[in-house]
Design a protein around this motif. Sequence first.
Motif, PDB file in Angstrom:
ATOM      1  N   SER A 168     -33.751   4.174  13.586  1.00  0.00           N
ATOM      2  CA  SER A 168     -34.307   2.814  13.279  1.00  0.00           C
ATOM      3  C   SER A 168     -33.189   1.918  13.044  1.00  0.00           C
ATOM      4  O   SER A 168     -33.460   0.702  13.348  1.00  0.00           O
ATOM      5  N   GLN A 169     -31.988   2.222  12.737  1.00  0.00           N
ATOM      6  CA  GLN A 169     -30.853   1.524  12.717  1.00  0.00           C
ATOM      7  C   GLN A 169     -29.714   1.722  13.541  1.00  0.00           C
ATOM      8  O   GLN A 169     -29.412   3.078  13.419  1.00  0.00           O
ATOM      9  N   PRO A 170     -29.130   0.950  14.313  1.00  0.00           N
ATOM     10  CA  PRO A 170     -27.893   1.406  15.204  1.00  0.00           C
ATOM     11  C   PRO A 170     -26.748   1.928  14.412  1.00  0.00           C
ATOM     12  O   PRO A 170     -26.585   1.435  13.269  1.00  0.00           O
ATOM     13  N   VAL A 171     -26.247   2.835  15.086  1.00  0.00           N
ATOM     14  CA  VAL A 171     -25.087   3.455  14.123  1.00  0.00           C
ATOM     15  C   VAL A 171     -23.878   2.772  14.989  1.00  0.00           C
ATOM     16  O   VAL A 171     -23.751   2.663  15.958  1.00  0.00           O
ATOM     17  N   GLU A 172     -22.988   2.073  13.916  1.00  0.00           N
ATOM     18  CA  GLU A 172     -21.699   1.548  14.045  1.00  0.00           C
ATOM     19  C   GLU A 172     -20.632   2.615  14.610  1.00  0.00           C
ATOM     20  O   GLU A 172     -20.527   3.503  13.890  1.00  0.00           O
ATOM     21  N   LYS A 173     -19.855   2.508  15.939  1.00  0.00           N
ATOM     22  CA  LYS A 173     -19.018   3.218  16.202  1.00  0.00           C
ATOM     23  C   LYS A 173     -17.721   3.031  15.419  1.00  0.00           C
ATOM     24  O   LYS A 173     -17.400   2.033  14.874  1.00  0.00           O
ATOM     25  N   GLN A 174     -17.169   3.959  15.259  1.00  0.00           N
ATOM     26  CA  GLN A 174     -15.795   4.024  14.507  1.00  0.00           C
ATOM     27  C   GLN A 174     -14.764   3.807  15.309  1.00  0.00           C
ATOM     28  O   GLN A 174     -14.477   4.049  16.333  1.00  0.00           O
ATOM     29  N   ALA A 175     -13.861   2.638  14.786  1.00  0.00           N
ATOM     30  CA  ALA A 175     -12.690   2.537  15.396  1.00  0.00           C
ATOM     31  C   ALA A 175     -11.509   3.736  15.322  1.00  0.00           C
ATOM     32  O   ALA A 175     -11.913   4.627  14.586  1.00  0.00           O
ATOM     33  N   VAL A 176     -10.916   3.945  16.246  1.00  0.00           N
ATOM     34  CA  VAL A 176      -9.797   5.088  16.535  1.00  0.00           C
ATOM     35  C   VAL A 176      -8.459   4.436  16.438  1.00  0.00           C
ATOM     36  O   VAL A 176      -8.204   3.123  16.917  1.00  0.00           O
ATOM     37  N   ARG A 177      -7.392   5.423  16.390  1.00  0.00           N
ATOM     38  CA  ARG A 177      -5.871   5.043  16.847  1.00  0.00           C
ATOM     39  C   ARG A 177      -5.527   5.769  17.912  1.00  0.00           C
ATOM     40  O   ARG A 177      -5.440   7.002  17.666  1.00  0.00           O
ATOM     41  N   LEU A 178      -5.174   5.203  19.203  1.00  0.00           N
ATOM     42  CA  LEU A 178      -4.559   6.015  19.930  1.00  0.00           C
ATOM     43  C   LEU A 178      -3.261   5.691  20.385  1.00  0.00           C
ATOM     44  O   LEU A 178      -2.771   4.374  20.622  1.00  0.00           O
ATOM     45  N   THR A 179      -2.107   6.504  20.213  1.00  0.00           N
ATOM     46  CA  THR A 179      -0.789   6.217  20.501  1.00  0.00           C
ATOM     47  C   THR A 179      -0.583   7.228  21.762  1.00  0.00           C
ATOM     48  O   THR A 179      -0.932   8.199  22.064  1.00  0.00           O
ATOM     49  N   ALA A 180       0.643   6.692  22.487  1.00  0.00           N
ATOM     50  CA  ALA A 180       0.994   7.332  23.752  1.00  0.00           C
ATOM     51  C   ALA A 180       2.619   7.398  23.451  1.00  0.00           C
ATOM     52  O   ALA A 180       3.416   6.257  23.069  1.00  0.00           O
ATOM     53  N   SER A 181       3.227   8.462  23.534  1.00  0.00           N
ATOM     54  CA  SER A 181       4.528   8.858  23.145  1.00  0.00           C
ATOM     55  C   SER A 181       5.260   8.483  24.643  1.00  0.00           C
ATOM     56  O   SER A 181       5.182   8.891  25.721  1.00  0.00           O
ATOM     57  N   GLY A 182       6.560   7.865  24.336  1.00  0.00           N
ATOM     58  CA  GLY A 182       7.445   7.486  25.161  1.00  0.00           C
ATOM     59  C   GLY A 182       8.021   9.047  25.698  1.00  0.00           C
ATOM     60  O   GLY A 182       8.251   9.818  24.898  1.00  0.00           O
ATOM     61  N   THR A 183       8.437   9.216  26.969  1.00  0.00           N
ATOM     62  CA  THR A 183       8.931  10.593  27.457  1.00  0.00           C
ATOM     63  C   THR A 183       9.883  10.231  28.434  1.00  0.00           C
ATOM     64  O   THR A 183      10.029   9.259  28.868  1.00  0.00           O
ATOM     65  N   LYS A 184      10.664  11.255  28.750  1.00  0.00           N
ATOM     66  CA  LYS A 184      11.573  11.458  29.777  1.00  0.00           C
ATOM     67  C   LYS A 184      11.125  12.085  31.150  1.00  0.00           C
ATOM     68  O   LYS A 184      10.682  13.085  30.902  1.00  0.00           O
ATOM     69  N   GLY A 185      11.514  11.469  32.282  1.00  0.00           N
ATOM     70  CA  GLY A 185      10.962  12.255  33.573  1.00  0.00           C
ATOM     71  C   GLY A 185      12.278  12.831  34.219  1.00  0.00           C
ATOM     72  O   GLY A 185      13.442  12.195  33.653  1.00  0.00           O
ATOM     73  N   LYS A 186      12.152  13.759  34.895  1.00  0.00           N
ATOM     74  CA  LYS A 186      13.500  14.270  35.419  1.00  0.00           C
ATOM     75  C   LYS A 186      13.478  13.992  36.881  1.00  0.00           C
ATOM     76  O   LYS A 186      12.311  14.058  37.582  1.00  0.00           O
ATOM     77  N   ILE A 187      14.452  13.611  37.375  1.00  0.00           N
ATOM     78  CA  ILE A 187      14.955  13.466  38.913  1.00  0.00           C
ATOM     79  C   ILE A 187      15.894  14.664  39.533  1.00  0.00           C
ATOM     80  O   ILE A 187      16.918  14.661  38.795  1.00  0.00           O
ATOM     81  N   GLY A 188      15.417  15.525  40.177  1.00  0.00           N
ATOM     82  CA  GLY A 188      16.309  16.577  40.648  1.00  0.00           C
ATOM     83  C   GLY A 188      15.788  17.176  41.726  1.00  0.00           C
ATOM     84  O   GLY A 188      15.311  16.458  42.525  1.00  0.00           O
ATOM     85  N   SER A 189      15.836  18.500  42.051  1.00  0.00           N
ATOM     86  CA  SER A 189      15.214  19.088  42.927  1.00  0.00           C
ATOM     87  C   SER A 189      13.501  19.047  42.873  1.00  0.00           C
ATOM     88  O   SER A 189      13.011  18.918  44.010  1.00  0.00           O
TER      89      SER A 189
END
Length: 160
Positions: free
Chosen positions: A50-71
């Motif tokens: 009978s009452q709408p459920v309020e969605k919870q906020a979340v915390r999303l993080t993305a980590s910096g990473t290193k890519g490789k260029i080679g073979s």
Amino acid sequence: MSDGDQKLIDALQENNKDLRNQIEELKKQLEEAKKQQSSSSGGGQSGQSSQPVEKQAVRLTASGTKGKIGSLAGGQGLARLLDRDGEPIEGETIVFSVDGREVGTGTTDANGEAVIQSGQYAGDPQMWVQALGNGYTAIYNGSKKYKPAKANAQIGVGIV
């Protein structure tokens, strides 16, 4: 007691009986209304609250990473999804994209982490240039319980 008094007493008793019947009918209606209310708010026939459920906020993080260029060119993206109390959220899908182009998805584990390996795009030099220049975006589209979220991270480069 006079006949007039007796008639008045009889009329009052009849009126009292009518009032009792009305009270019993109102009690039945009240019970029925309570049953309907509890079944509609408790997942009964309608299955809706009978009452709408309020969605919870979340915390999303993305980590910096290193890519490789080679073979073989390669790298990985890592995102972490936490609830508002900082607890990991398991089993949710994270979409990884580079400049608005989806490059894959990952499912959060018990630590709330989702990982994607970029190997499938190793042969796409334009994708690598975009990723190295602009980084990547981790996107959580939300659920019935949680609000959506986005996070960005940069990609460094290493030559092997």
